[in-house]
Scaffold this active site. Structure first.
Site, PDB file in Angstrom:
ATOM      1  N   PRO A 120      17.899 111.283 -19.336  1.00  0.00           N
ATOM      2  CA  PRO A 120      18.296 111.287 -20.749  1.00  0.00           C
ATOM      3  C   PRO A 120      19.012 110.026 -21.219  1.00  0.00           C
ATOM      4  O   PRO A 120      19.861 109.479 -20.502  1.00  0.00           O
ATOM      5  CB  PRO A 120      19.251 112.485 -20.838  1.00  0.00           C
ATOM      6  CG  PRO A 120      18.877 113.371 -19.711  1.00  0.00           C
ATOM      7  CD  PRO A 120      18.343 112.492 -18.627  1.00  0.00           C
ATOM      8  N   ASN A 121      18.653 109.621 -22.405  1.00  0.00           N
ATOM      9  CA  ASN A 121      19.292 108.517 -23.142  1.00  0.00           C
ATOM     10  C   ASN A 121      18.951 107.117 -22.620  1.00  0.00           C
ATOM     11  O   ASN A 121      19.349 106.122 -23.223  1.00  0.00           O
ATOM     12  CB  ASN A 121      20.825 108.678 -23.184  1.00  0.00           C
ATOM     13  CG  ASN A 121      21.242 109.968 -23.870  1.00  0.00           C
ATOM     14  OD1 ASN A 121      20.832 110.212 -25.009  1.00  0.00           O
ATOM     15  ND2 ASN A 121      22.008 110.801 -23.209  1.00  0.00           N
TER      16      ASN A 121
ATOM     17  N   ARG B 215      22.447 101.117 -26.261  1.00  0.00           N
ATOM     18  CA  ARG B 215      23.376 102.152 -25.837  1.00  0.00           C
ATOM     19  C   ARG B 215      24.551 101.542 -25.066  1.00  0.00           C
ATOM     20  O   ARG B 215      24.366 100.971 -23.998  1.00  0.00           O
ATOM     21  CB  ARG B 215      22.618 103.117 -24.921  1.00  0.00           C
ATOM     22  CG  ARG B 215      23.473 104.183 -24.335  1.00  0.00           C
ATOM     23  CD  ARG B 215      22.723 104.994 -23.309  1.00  0.00           C
ATOM     24  NE  ARG B 215      23.641 105.950 -22.726  1.00  0.00           N
ATOM     25  CZ  ARG B 215      23.477 106.524 -21.558  1.00  0.00           C
ATOM     26  NH1 ARG B 215      22.400 106.256 -20.838  1.00  0.00           N
ATOM     27  NH2 ARG B 215      24.361 107.363 -21.102  1.00  0.00           N
TER      28      ARG B 215
ATOM     29  N   TYR C 253      26.150  99.283 -20.125  1.00  0.00           N
ATOM     30  CA  TYR C 253      24.779  99.284 -19.589  1.00  0.00           C
ATOM     31  C   TYR C 253      24.013  97.987 -19.822  1.00  0.00           C
ATOM     32  O   TYR C 253      22.885  97.850 -19.353  1.00  0.00           O
ATOM     33  CB  TYR C 253      24.011 100.479 -20.171  1.00  0.00           C
ATOM     34  CG  TYR C 253      24.659 101.806 -19.840  1.00  0.00           C
ATOM     35  CD1 TYR C 253      24.790 102.211 -18.511  1.00  0.00           C
ATOM     36  CD2 TYR C 253      25.164 102.637 -20.833  1.00  0.00           C
ATOM     37  CE1 TYR C 253      25.406 103.413 -18.190  1.00  0.00           C
ATOM     38  CE2 TYR C 253      25.777 103.851 -20.519  1.00  0.00           C
ATOM     39  CZ  TYR C 253      25.904 104.230 -19.199  1.00  0.00           C
ATOM     40  OH  TYR C 253      26.511 105.421 -18.875  1.00  0.00           O
TER      41      TYR C 253
ATOM     42  N   ASN D   7      16.758 107.475 -11.768  1.00  0.00           N
ATOM     43  CA  ASN D   7      18.059 107.397 -12.433  1.00  0.00           C
ATOM     44  C   ASN D   7      18.183 108.686 -13.245  1.00  0.00           C
ATOM     45  O   ASN D   7      17.627 108.785 -14.341  1.00  0.00           O
ATOM     46  CB  ASN D   7      18.163 106.172 -13.342  1.00  0.00           C
ATOM     47  CG  ASN D   7      19.563 106.054 -13.946  1.00  0.00           C
ATOM     48  OD1 ASN D   7      20.352 107.008 -13.885  1.00  0.00           O
ATOM     49  ND2 ASN D   7      19.871 104.904 -14.518  1.00  0.00           N
TER      50      ASN D   7
ATOM     51  N   ALA E 119      22.734 111.378 -17.136  1.00  0.00           N
ATOM     52  CA  ALA E 119      23.781 112.412 -17.177  1.00  0.00           C
ATOM     53  C   ALA E 119      23.458 113.605 -16.279  1.00  0.00           C
ATOM     54  O   ALA E 119      24.371 114.313 -15.825  1.00  0.00           O
ATOM     55  CB  ALA E 119      23.991 112.868 -18.616  1.00  0.00           C
TER      56      ALA E 119
ATOM     57  N   GLU F 191      18.372 107.119  -5.521  1.00  0.00           N
ATOM     58  CA  GLU F 191      19.075 107.276  -6.798  1.00  0.00           C
ATOM     59  C   GLU F 191      19.549 105.906  -7.286  1.00  0.00           C
ATOM     60  O   GLU F 191      20.049 105.097  -6.504  1.00  0.00           O
ATOM     61  CB  GLU F 191      20.274 108.224  -6.605  1.00  0.00           C
ATOM     62  CG  GLU F 191      20.982 108.520  -7.913  1.00  0.00           C
ATOM     63  CD  GLU F 191      21.859 109.764  -7.829  1.00  0.00           C
ATOM     64  OE1 GLU F 191      21.350 110.841  -7.422  1.00  0.00           O
ATOM     65  OE2 GLU F 191      23.046 109.664  -8.166  1.00  0.00           O
TER      66      GLU F 191
ATOM     67  N   HIS G 252      21.633 103.733 -10.431  1.00  0.00           N
ATOM     68  CA  HIS G 252      22.486 103.709 -11.620  1.00  0.00           C
ATOM     69  C   HIS G 252      22.760 102.266 -12.012  1.00  0.00           C
ATOM     70  O   HIS G 252      22.980 101.416 -11.137  1.00  0.00           O
ATOM     71  CB  HIS G 252      23.832 104.401 -11.366  1.00  0.00           C
ATOM     72  CG  HIS G 252      23.690 105.846 -11.036  1.00  0.00           C
ATOM     73  ND1 HIS G 252      23.385 106.787 -11.986  1.00  0.00           N
ATOM     74  CD2 HIS G 252      23.796 106.509  -9.856  1.00  0.00           C
ATOM     75  CE1 HIS G 252      23.304 107.975 -11.399  1.00  0.00           C
ATOM     76  NE2 HIS G 252      23.533 107.831 -10.114  1.00  0.00           N
TER      77      HIS G 252
ATOM     78  N   ARG H 226      34.199 104.881 -12.725  1.00  0.00           N
ATOM     79  CA  ARG H 226      34.245 105.414 -14.088  1.00  0.00           C
ATOM     80  C   ARG H 226      35.064 106.710 -14.162  1.00  0.00           C
ATOM     81  O   ARG H 226      35.917 106.932 -13.321  1.00  0.00           O
ATOM     82  CB  ARG H 226      32.805 105.568 -14.604  1.00  0.00           C
ATOM     83  CG  ARG H 226      32.067 104.201 -14.611  1.00  0.00           C
ATOM     84  CD  ARG H 226      30.714 104.282 -15.238  1.00  0.00           C
ATOM     85  NE  ARG H 226      30.813 104.671 -16.643  1.00  0.00           N
ATOM     86  CZ  ARG H 226      29.776 105.014 -17.399  1.00  0.00           C
ATOM     87  NH1 ARG H 226      28.557 105.011 -16.867  1.00  0.00           N
ATOM     88  NH2 ARG H 226      29.933 105.354 -18.658  1.00  0.00           N
TER      89      ARG H 226
HETATM   90  C1  DQA Z   1      23.957 106.203 -15.509  1.00  0.00           C
HETATM   91  C2  DQA Z   1      25.371 106.768 -15.262  1.00  0.00           C
HETATM   92  C3  DQA Z   1      25.498 108.166 -15.819  1.00  0.00           C
HETATM   93  O1  DQA Z   1      26.810 108.658 -15.617  1.00  0.00           O
HETATM   94  C4  DQA Z   1      25.210 108.191 -17.306  1.00  0.00           C
HETATM   95  O2  DQA Z   1      25.263 109.507 -17.800  1.00  0.00           O
HETATM   96  C5  DQA Z   1      23.933 107.517 -17.651  1.00  0.00           C
HETATM   97  C6  DQA Z   1      23.589 106.274 -16.970  1.00  0.00           C
HETATM   98  C7  DQA Z   1      23.822 104.737 -15.057  1.00  0.00           C
HETATM   99  O3  DQA Z   1      22.687 104.291 -14.904  1.00  0.00           O
HETATM  100  O4  DQA Z   1      24.825 104.032 -14.904  1.00  0.00           O
HETATM  101  O5  DQA Z   1      23.220 107.956 -18.525  1.00  0.00           O
HETATM  102  O6  DQA Z   1      23.039 106.967 -14.743  1.00  0.00           O
END
Ligand code: DQA
Length: 153
Positions: A18-19, A26, A31, A82, A85, A106, A108, A115
């Site tokens: 998501p997002n 964003r 990011y 990735n 959230a 995984e 990120h 964080r």
């Molecule tokens: C994320 C870290 C997550 O906590 C966050 O909700 C994201 C991006 C990252 O790539 O740093 O959407 O996965």
């Protein structure tokens, strides 16, 4: 000619949660300003260099990510994920990752350990073979190199 010239092409699934479709706009202070399309272009280029064919999916829906993993269960050799959230909430994704016969790495952009306290826990990470984080968009490239090296061993 080197040995890698003879290596079979690897099929790798790249999933974004998501997002992440909003990357570039964003929270750029966290990011960065690189878009998802730019990340995918760079991944595709590296994949070609490493002999890996990549399939991409970004979804804001947990079930859609699960469905794609199920659908590719027997056809890909690895996955970069990735979960965004969903990292911090999704037992369904964890169960799915544990069921897959291939390694899931995984990824990120940010270092989740640096964080908010609730963001430092990765539920999905428990099922992952490895995790790469904190390198911004470069995390994806580092993860792809690691995954391909692992699969070629
Ligand atoms: C994320 C870290 C997550 O906590 C966050 O909700 C994201 C991006 C990252 O790539 O740093 O959407 O996965």
């Amino acid at each position: 000619m080197t040995t890698s010239d003879h290596a079979a092409t690897l099929k790798i699934l790249v999933l974004h949660g998501p997002n992440l479709n909003l990357l570039g706009r964003r929270e750029p202070h966290i990011y960065g300003t690189t878009t998802l399309a730019q990340i995918e272009d760079r991944l595709r280029e590296l994949g070609a260099e490493l002999g890996a064919e990549l399939e991409f999916l970004q979804s804001n829906h947990e079930g859609e990510l699960l469905d794609r993993l199920h659908a590719r269960m027997d056809t890909v050799q690895g996955c970069l994920l990735n979960p965004a959230a969903l990292t911090h909430t999704s037992v369904a994704l964890l169960d799915c990752i544990k069921t897959m016969p291939f390694p899931v790495v995984e990824v990120h952009l940010s270092n989740i350990h640096a964080r908010e306290p609730w963001r430092q826990r990765s539920i999905t990470g428990e099922g992952a073979k490895a995790a790469v984080m904190g390198f911004g968009w470069r995390s994806y490239l580092v993860a792809l190199r690691g995954l391909v090296a692992l699969l070629r061993e």
